[in-house]
Motif scaffolding. Sequence first.
Motif, short mmCIF file in Angstrom:
data_model
loop_
_atom_site.label_atom_id
_atom_site.label_comp_id
_atom_site.label_asym_id
_atom_site.label_seq_id
_atom_site.Cartn_x
_atom_site.Cartn_y
_atom_site.Cartn_z
N UNK A 226 -7.98 1.01 -2.94
CA UNK A 226 -6.56 0.77 -2.74
C UNK A 226 -5.82 2.07 -2.44
N UNK A 227 -6.31 3.18 -2.98
CA UNK A 227 -5.68 4.46 -2.69
C UNK A 227 -5.78 4.78 -1.20
N UNK A 228 -6.92 4.45 -0.60
CA UNK A 228 -7.08 4.66 0.84
C UNK A 228 -6.11 3.79 1.63
N UNK A 229 -5.98 2.53 1.20
CA UNK A 229 -5.04 1.63 1.87
C UNK A 229 -3.63 2.20 1.81
N UNK A 230 -3.16 2.62 0.65
CA UNK A 230 -1.80 3.14 0.52
C UNK A 230 -1.63 4.44 1.31
N UNK A 231 -2.68 5.25 1.38
CA UNK A 231 -2.60 6.49 2.16
C UNK A 231 -2.40 6.17 3.64
N UNK A 232 -3.16 5.22 4.15
CA UNK A 232 -3.02 4.83 5.54
C UNK A 232 -1.64 4.24 5.81
N UNK A 250 5.54 4.66 -3.20
CA UNK A 250 4.89 5.87 -3.73
C UNK A 250 4.43 5.66 -5.16
N UNK A 251 5.21 4.90 -5.94
CA UNK A 251 4.80 4.60 -7.31
C UNK A 251 3.50 3.80 -7.31
N UNK A 252 3.42 2.77 -6.44
CA UNK A 252 2.21 1.96 -6.37
C UNK A 252 1.03 2.79 -5.88
N UNK A 253 1.30 3.66 -4.91
CA UNK A 253 0.24 4.51 -4.39
C UNK A 253 -0.32 5.42 -5.48
N UNK A 254 0.56 6.04 -6.23
CA UNK A 254 0.11 6.95 -7.27
C UNK A 254 -0.59 6.20 -8.40
N UNK A 255 -0.10 5.01 -8.73
CA UNK A 255 -0.75 4.21 -9.78
C UNK A 255 -2.19 3.90 -9.39
#
Length: 358
Positions: A226-232, A250-255
């Motif tokens: 999921x971190x890769x998905x949020x980064x993209x 950004x909160x969801x990405x960091x979580x």
Amino acid sequence: VLTSLLGFFELNSGTEREGHGLREHIVYVTVTFDRVTSYLTAMSKEMTKSPPCTNDYRNSCPLRKITACASDMEAECHDLRLLWVVTLHPTLGECHGAGMRFINFAKQLSKAGASVYFAVNVCPGDDQLALEQFLGKLQSEGIIAGSLIIYYHYSARQGRMGALAFHPGLTNWILKDVRKKPVDELLGFAKDHRITHAIVSDRFLLFLADELQQVMPTLFDLTDSMALYYWRRLGMIFRSRHFSGLFGFLRDYQTNLIAEAYYGRRARLSSVVSPVDKLWLDRITRRKSRSRVWMNGATIHTLSPVKKIAKRLIFSGSMNYRRNYEGILWFIDNVFPQVLAKHPDAQILVAGIDPVPE
């Protein structure tokens, strides 16, 4: 600031610092169901080097030592008794991507002689009767040997406290009381059914994997990063200059970033669905020796009699699932024009349930 520091700590506190070139992951061996079994078997044999323990799963053996209390696995699967924590959609079954992954591999494992048990969480609002009927159908067809329904949910206040914690270790501490019951139920089920190995594929229940690996070889099946998905997606946001909702994003990405770093490092063995996901997970965890690529797939015994249509591409998936419809929209906008430039008569067929207006 606090969550940023925690994220930095998770990303930089690793000890393995090998290079992470893409090529080494492209040639990495794809893990099929028998490869996963062999990895779990190797873990079991390594763990059984410690002194034997009794059947008291919780108290008889020190942490990080062998507590599976089962004989060494043979090359076949006859001695494998697998507890698999999964997510299922009773109305979709194998037509859902996750269901295809779990049910297809359970079929192959059962056919090879293994005993597979599904554990599924039921949240408020879920159709428990439909789930029970679906699990019963899988058992009657010999796909699974049995099942366990877990009831894990928490109050809105507890959820807010857990969300504010950001770091999974702190969240686990905050919710330890409400998580004790599902942990005890799962360990009790494992003891009663003489479970030898476990896989946890429900990201909502990864804390169970942390508990299970103290008593048996356990695979943390993260599936997608999921971190890769949020980064993209972050890159798409900045390129489009549509910054509405950026703070929550950004909160969801960091979580998700911290969660994958935390559980990826705690796991003795983890899996993802593609070499790209593995590349990203290894960069986060600095533990590339502990991760494997376990691709989705389905066994097809006969060729389809349907005649293929030249220059037609097919994309299938649930079209109300954000990662699916965002992916195909990105492909149509950025890749398909390049295909049409060389093949003007090319077509793309998007097939899936409940498409969003976009």
